[in-house]
Enzyme design. Structure first.
Site, mmCIF file in Angstrom:
data_model
loop_
_atom_site.group_PDB
_atom_site.id
_atom_site.type_symbol
_atom_site.label_atom_id
_atom_site.label_comp_id
_atom_site.label_asym_id
_atom_site.label_seq_id
_atom_site.Cartn_x
_atom_site.Cartn_y
_atom_site.Cartn_z
ATOM 1 N N HIS A 164 4.165 -9.500 9.314
ATOM 2 C CA HIS A 164 4.056 -8.721 8.084
ATOM 3 C C HIS A 164 5.208 -8.949 7.120
ATOM 4 O O HIS A 164 5.007 -9.028 5.915
ATOM 5 C CB HIS A 164 4.000 -7.245 8.495
ATOM 6 C CG HIS A 164 3.847 -6.295 7.369
ATOM 7 N ND1 HIS A 164 2.736 -6.302 6.550
ATOM 8 C CD2 HIS A 164 4.647 -5.292 6.906
ATOM 9 C CE1 HIS A 164 2.860 -5.337 5.642
ATOM 10 N NE2 HIS A 164 4.023 -4.729 5.829
ATOM 11 N N ARG A 184 13.152 -3.878 9.025
ATOM 12 C CA ARG A 184 13.069 -3.269 7.693
ATOM 13 C C ARG A 184 12.483 -1.869 7.784
ATOM 14 O O ARG A 184 11.480 -1.636 8.455
ATOM 15 C CB ARG A 184 12.161 -4.120 6.806
ATOM 16 C CG ARG A 184 11.899 -3.521 5.453
ATOM 17 C CD ARG A 184 10.871 -4.327 4.708
ATOM 18 N NE ARG A 184 9.569 -4.213 5.312
ATOM 19 C CZ ARG A 184 8.470 -3.816 4.671
ATOM 20 N NH1 ARG A 184 8.521 -3.503 3.394
ATOM 21 N NH2 ARG A 184 7.305 -3.753 5.282
ATOM 22 N N GLN A 196 0.815 -1.223 0.000
ATOM 23 C CA GLN A 196 0.000 0.000 0.000
ATOM 24 C C GLN A 196 0.844 1.265 0.000
ATOM 25 O O GLN A 196 0.489 2.265 -0.603
ATOM 26 C CB GLN A 196 -0.880 0.033 1.251
ATOM 27 C CG GLN A 196 -1.956 -1.024 1.283
ATOM 28 C CD GLN A 196 -2.776 -0.954 2.574
ATOM 29 O OE1 GLN A 196 -2.402 -0.279 3.524
ATOM 30 N NE2 GLN A 196 -3.887 -1.660 2.609
ATOM 31 N N GLY A 197 1.968 1.222 0.745
ATOM 32 C CA GLY A 197 2.747 2.442 0.962
ATOM 33 C C GLY A 197 3.428 2.884 -0.309
ATOM 34 O O GLY A 197 3.095 3.920 -0.893
ATOM 35 N N ARG A 219 8.667 0.692 13.381
ATOM 36 C CA ARG A 219 7.545 -0.250 13.440
ATOM 37 C C ARG A 219 7.547 -1.119 14.695
ATOM 38 O O ARG A 219 6.507 -1.374 15.288
ATOM 39 C CB ARG A 219 7.590 -1.183 12.234
ATOM 40 C CG ARG A 219 6.983 -0.567 11.046
ATOM 41 C CD ARG A 219 6.811 -1.531 9.929
ATOM 42 N NE ARG A 219 6.226 -0.742 8.853
ATOM 43 C CZ ARG A 219 6.117 -1.139 7.610
ATOM 44 N NH1 ARG A 219 6.554 -2.325 7.263
ATOM 45 N NH2 ARG A 219 5.566 -0.359 6.723
ATOM 46 N N HIS A 269 3.615 -5.780 11.715
ATOM 47 C CA HIS A 269 3.094 -4.456 11.357
ATOM 48 C C HIS A 269 2.192 -4.000 12.488
ATOM 49 O O HIS A 269 1.330 -4.761 12.941
ATOM 50 C CB HIS A 269 2.315 -4.506 10.039
ATOM 51 C CG HIS A 269 2.126 -3.144 9.444
ATOM 52 N ND1 HIS A 269 1.289 -2.205 9.997
ATOM 53 C CD2 HIS A 269 2.691 -2.551 8.377
ATOM 54 C CE1 HIS A 269 1.350 -1.099 9.277
ATOM 55 N NE2 HIS A 269 2.193 -1.278 8.289
ATOM 56 N N GLU A 303 6.863 8.196 5.316
ATOM 57 C CA GLU A 303 6.522 7.061 6.175
ATOM 58 C C GLU A 303 7.434 7.042 7.390
ATOM 59 O O GLU A 303 8.481 7.704 7.412
ATOM 60 C CB GLU A 303 6.646 5.742 5.400
ATOM 61 C CG GLU A 303 5.469 5.521 4.467
ATOM 62 C CD GLU A 303 5.467 4.141 3.836
ATOM 63 O OE1 GLU A 303 4.389 3.693 3.466
ATOM 64 O OE2 GLU A 303 6.537 3.525 3.705
HETATM 65 C C1 FAD Z 1 -0.249 -5.850 3.058
HETATM 66 C C2 FAD Z 1 1.181 -5.582 2.695
HETATM 67 C C3 FAD Z 1 1.605 -4.286 2.426
HETATM 68 C C4 FAD Z 1 2.948 -4.036 2.073
HETATM 69 N N1 FAD Z 1 3.334 -2.756 1.740
HETATM 70 C C5 FAD Z 1 4.602 -2.552 1.278
HETATM 71 C C6 FAD Z 1 5.000 -1.280 0.776
HETATM 72 O O1 FAD Z 1 4.211 -0.340 0.735
HETATM 73 N N2 FAD Z 1 6.274 -1.139 0.318
HETATM 74 C C7 FAD Z 1 7.189 -2.164 0.326
HETATM 75 O O2 FAD Z 1 8.332 -1.962 -0.113
HETATM 76 N N3 FAD Z 1 6.816 -3.374 0.785
HETATM 77 C C8 FAD Z 1 5.563 -3.598 1.240
HETATM 78 N N4 FAD Z 1 5.200 -4.833 1.687
HETATM 79 C C9 FAD Z 1 6.171 -5.926 1.571
HETATM 80 C C10 FAD Z 1 6.294 -6.313 0.112
HETATM 81 O O3 FAD Z 1 5.024 -6.275 -0.495
HETATM 82 C C11 FAD Z 1 6.867 -7.704 -0.040
HETATM 83 O O4 FAD Z 1 8.022 -7.858 0.743
HETATM 84 C C12 FAD Z 1 7.258 -7.931 -1.490
HETATM 85 O O5 FAD Z 1 6.159 -7.685 -2.339
HETATM 86 C C13 FAD Z 1 7.753 -9.344 -1.661
HETATM 87 O O6 FAD Z 1 7.901 -9.571 -3.031
HETATM 88 P P1 FAD Z 1 8.379 -11.005 -3.500
HETATM 89 O O7 FAD Z 1 8.368 -10.975 -4.985
HETATM 90 O O8 FAD Z 1 9.601 -11.366 -2.789
HETATM 91 O O9 FAD Z 1 7.226 -11.983 -2.948
HETATM 92 P P2 FAD Z 1 5.672 -12.047 -3.315
HETATM 93 O O10 FAD Z 1 5.180 -10.818 -3.947
HETATM 94 O O11 FAD Z 1 4.947 -12.516 -2.098
HETATM 95 O O12 FAD Z 1 5.621 -13.197 -4.410
HETATM 96 C C14 FAD Z 1 5.931 -14.534 -4.080
HETATM 97 C C15 FAD Z 1 5.565 -15.398 -5.261
HETATM 98 O O13 FAD Z 1 6.100 -16.701 -5.080
HETATM 99 C C16 FAD Z 1 5.105 -17.676 -5.352
HETATM 100 N N5 FAD Z 1 5.511 -18.882 -4.633
HETATM 101 C C17 FAD Z 1 5.734 -19.053 -3.302
HETATM 102 N N6 FAD Z 1 6.178 -20.295 -3.057
HETATM 103 C C18 FAD Z 1 6.258 -20.917 -4.264
HETATM 104 C C19 FAD Z 1 6.678 -22.212 -4.673
HETATM 105 N N7 FAD Z 1 7.134 -23.116 -3.796
HETATM 106 N N8 FAD Z 1 6.619 -22.526 -5.993
HETATM 107 C C20 FAD Z 1 6.170 -21.618 -6.906
HETATM 108 N N9 FAD Z 1 5.771 -20.370 -6.568
HETATM 109 C C21 FAD Z 1 5.826 -20.031 -5.266
HETATM 110 C C22 FAD Z 1 3.813 -17.002 -4.913
HETATM 111 O O14 FAD Z 1 2.680 -17.617 -5.512
HETATM 112 C C23 FAD Z 1 4.070 -15.592 -5.442
HETATM 113 O O15 FAD Z 1 3.802 -15.530 -6.822
HETATM 114 C C24 FAD Z 1 3.877 -5.095 2.044
HETATM 115 C C25 FAD Z 1 3.455 -6.397 2.329
HETATM 116 C C26 FAD Z 1 2.116 -6.643 2.644
HETATM 117 C C27 FAD Z 1 1.689 -8.051 2.935
#
Ligand code: FAD
Length: 514
Positions: free
Chosen positions: A342, A377, A47-48, A286, A231, A114
């Protein structure tokens, strides 16, 4: 078996997986994603926004200083400086892909504030819709990219090494139980976080640290697992009904920190603004805010976020919609809040090129421990970290002359842990915002018994976090021990390895290192 010596497998379809796959173009990539692209990724819920020093009063070194302060002695200065310096370029790249970030009337990017950021530096899109907008943009680009083959609905269950011990492929399963093996010259894990191990979480429920288990079972070192960020202001409204509709208990919707950046205030049931005397007040780090709210709740209070701020409807349409789905109007009444798991600061230990400790394996995004976040973080640094490392990982893989051997045959698939509900309740109760030895020991004993019985990834990852938390006899960043409330003189990382003997549940070795 799909055999191609040139193939690169990227596991995960959030910002980290998509950005890595795109940065690797034109090299051939198979993107393996458990859910349909765009679903079940924390990225879509951000969201942020994304932190970048773009304001006239800002500089990357100021961004790095704030990052290091939040990291409480465990963030690495070189990493913080390098990522902060890469932030403006990462935003340019997203703009180049067509991301419609919010802008000021003069056309410059609008920058939000933030907690624990000394400057306005949060780039956002559609107010609090940043994650969704970024995910849509990256998904569109990946689908249009001829070098990327997307395999949706396949969950990676094992990393396959060749005879020399280099990771040379993966085994994946679909919901129908079909198994597939893919050979690869490089595997990048981008599987996200582990909030789904907790009952109270803002994460997709599928985020249970599967990448940590994949890497650790393949011999990779994990780092700083005990550092989970709670969070402070998840909405205490019993989950998100839209997400619940897709099955299972629902994650808690988030009232973004940016609301506090724009003036929202916390109160207890007696109307006391209990953060008023705390340094930083509502914009304290946080962990500080989360513990203050936790203490209020433990004392029998309920806590609300008074977000009756100017233009909430236009600036935070996502929060307003989530509130309305629960019969709340944040423009008229405060939002009930409580802390929830979170973000995971710990992860697969990687170097500056995103390489894990076993050859052939890289990790990007929340599943990785790069040294950026340390013990805590800084808000809006995680999308940034994924974008920065995606570029460095792609450059490293592109520059490597790899000739992996044939991956060994996969092991039989493991079932899902039948004890998921019990594990989530244990993690909430004993490995949560406030921890102490007795509770951690009891949790470790119970989780150990569950892991011995089912040998499932879920139980092992929960046990590994608990073991690491038990050994860290200090309070630092996101890890708070009621029995050791102060930080130790020297900040140490912790390392975890799984020791797997075929046929026996892996034992976990957790220790603190310099
Ligand atoms: C509600 C919320 C708000 C947030 N707000 C912010 C923000 O404003 N700014 C910020 O910087 N961060 C924010 N964060 C944190 C940030 O969103 C996440 O840390 C970041 O998006 C993680 O990205 P990622 O690609 O590592 O993982 P994700 O976006 O979670 O993607 C993981 C992917 O891996 C797949 N997957 C998992 N296990 C397997 C497997 N074994 N085999 C195949 N696929 C798999 C899932 O299906 C998914 O597609 C927020 C998090 C949340 C929950």
């Amino acid at each position: 078996m799909s055999h191609s010596r040139e193939n690169i497998v990227v596991v995960g379809g959030g910002v980290a997986g998509l950005a890595t796959a795109l940065r690797l173009a034109p090299l051939p990539v198979t993107l393996v994603v458990a859910a349909p692209l765009g679903a079940e990724a924390a990225t879509g819920w951000a969201q942020g926004g994304i932190a970048a020093a773009l304001g006239a009063d800002d500089r990357p070194d100021l961004h790095a200083i704030d990052t290091l302060a939040a990291g409480a002695g465990l963030s690495e200065p070189l990493v913080a400086r390098r990522v902060a310096a890469a932030a403006p370029g990462a935003i340019d790249w997203l703009v180049g892909l067509g991301t419609p970030f919010d802008r000021n009337p003069n056309g410059s990017l609008a920058l939000g504030l933030e907690a624990a950021h000394a400057r306005r530096r949060i780039v956002h899109a559609q107010g609090d819709g940043t994650g969704r907008v970024v995910l849509e943009t990256l998904t569109r680009a990946a689908r249009a990219c001829p070098s990327i083959t997307v395999m949706e609905g396949w969950r990676a269950g094992e990393l396959l090494a060749d005879a020399q011990g280099r990771i040379a492929g993966i085994a994946a399963r679909d919901r129908a139980g079909r198994t597939l093996t893919l050979a690869a010259r490089a595997v990048v894990l981008a599987t996200g976080g582990l909030g789904g191990l907790y009952g109270a979480t803002t994460n997709p429920l599928g985020a249970v640290g599967s990448g940590l288990a994949l890497a650790a079972r393949a011999g990779a070192v994990l780092r700083d697992l005990e550092f989970v960020q709670f969070h402070p202001t998840a909405m205490a409204v019993g989950g998100d009904p839209e997400r619940a509709a897709s099955g299972g208990p629902a994650p808690m919707p988030l009232a973004t920190e940016a609301l506090r950046g724009e003036g929202a205030r916390l109160f207890n049931s007696r109307g006391e603004r209990f953060m008023a005397e705390v340094p930083g007040q509502e914009l304290a780090p946080r962990d500080v805010v989360a513990r203050a709210i936790f203490a209020q709740i433990a004392a029998g209070e309920t806590v609300v976020l008074d977000a009756r701020i100017k233009d909430i409807e236009t600036r935070f349409p996502g929060v307003v919609a989530l509130c309305r789905a629960h019969g709340l109007d944040p423009a008229r009444a405060p939002i009930p809040v409580r802390p929830a798991a979170h973000y995971h600061m710990g992860g697969i230990s990687v170097d500056g090129a995103g390489r894990a400790s076993v050859p052939g394996l890289w990790a990007c995004g929340e599943v990785a421990s790069t040294g950026l976040h340390g013990a805590n973080r800084l808000a809006s640094n995680s999308l940034l970290e994924a974008l920065a490392y995606a570029y460095w990982i792609a450059a490293d893989i592109a520059g490597e002359e790899a000739a992996p051997g044939t991956p060994r045959a996969p092991s039989p698939a493991r079932p899902r842990s039948p004890a998921r509900a019990e594990i989530r309740a244990l993690m909430d109760r004993q490995v949560g915002v406030v921890r102490e030895a007795q509770g951690l020991e009891a949790a470790a004993a119970r989780l150990g018994a569950i892991a011995d019985r089912d040998g499932c990834d879920l139980s092992l990852v929960a046990l590994a976090i608990t073991e690491a938390a038990l050994r860290r006899c200090e309070s630092r960043g996101g890890h708070f021990r009621a029995d050791h409330p102060d930080p130790a003189m020297v900040a140490r990382h912790s390392q975890t390895r799984f020791d797997e003997t075929p046929g026996v549940a892996p034992s976990i070795e957790a220790r603190q290192v310099a």
